[in-house]
Design an enzyme around this catalytic site. Sequence first.
Site, short mmCIF file in Angstrom:
data_model
loop_
_atom_site.label_atom_id
_atom_site.label_comp_id
_atom_site.label_asym_id
_atom_site.label_seq_id
_atom_site.Cartn_x
_atom_site.Cartn_y
_atom_site.Cartn_z
N THR A 1 0.81 -1.22 0.00
CA THR A 1 0.00 0.00 0.00
C THR A 1 0.84 1.27 0.00
OG1 THR A 1 -0.01 0.04 2.41
CG2 THR A 1 -1.83 -1.13 1.34
N HIS B 1 6.77 28.00 2.48
CA HIS B 1 6.80 26.59 2.88
C HIS B 1 7.92 26.31 3.88
CE1 HIS B 1 3.82 26.04 -0.15
NE2 HIS B 1 4.64 26.49 -1.09
C1 RB5 Z 1 2.40 -6.82 3.31
O1 RB5 Z 1 1.45 -7.82 3.22
C2 RB5 Z 1 1.76 -5.47 3.41
O2 RB5 Z 1 1.15 -5.33 4.65
C3 RB5 Z 1 2.77 -4.36 3.18
O3 RB5 Z 1 3.35 -4.53 1.93
C4 RB5 Z 1 2.23 -2.96 3.21
O4 RB5 Z 1 1.11 -2.83 2.41
C5 RB5 Z 1 2.02 -2.39 4.54
O5 RB5 Z 1 1.67 -1.22 4.72
#
Ligand code: RB5
Length: 148
Positions: A67, A133
Amino acid sequence: MKVAIASDHGGINIREEIKDLLNGLGIEFDDFGCECDTSVDYPDYAQPVAEKVANGEYDRGILICGTGIGMSISANKVKGIRCALVHDLFSAKATRQHNNSNVLAMGERVIGPGLAREIAKVWLETEYEGGRHERRIGKIAEYEEKHR
Ligand code: RB5
């Protein structure tokens, strides 16, 4: 410019894409893993990269996980790091201009390699604007000084 890059198992493909971009742009970089087929822990990769940027060994860091969230949370715990989690081109440009972000985080389960490449390119090539900034970034640094 010298860039430190790393990913966990969730970001390997985009990491390779960004390495190809860096090679194409002639930007010096080092890859700090992971060398993984199996599951690893993102802080183990975010923290070393963030520390290398914070201590001036590298100018910028790029971190990729599933993510981008775990990498950005981890990197932002390191004093002096302004890590931006970015999944669009507007933010890639704005975070350099306004936040002088020194680490970029992206999520391979969120965006594809083409967009990740464009984001990284814009982020690498956009200058910090300074001016008003600077006062805002100064307040973040002041907080870090007082509370750590
Ligand atoms: C791994 O499964 C996942 O949790 C990691 O890559 C990330 O998304 C965490 O924030």
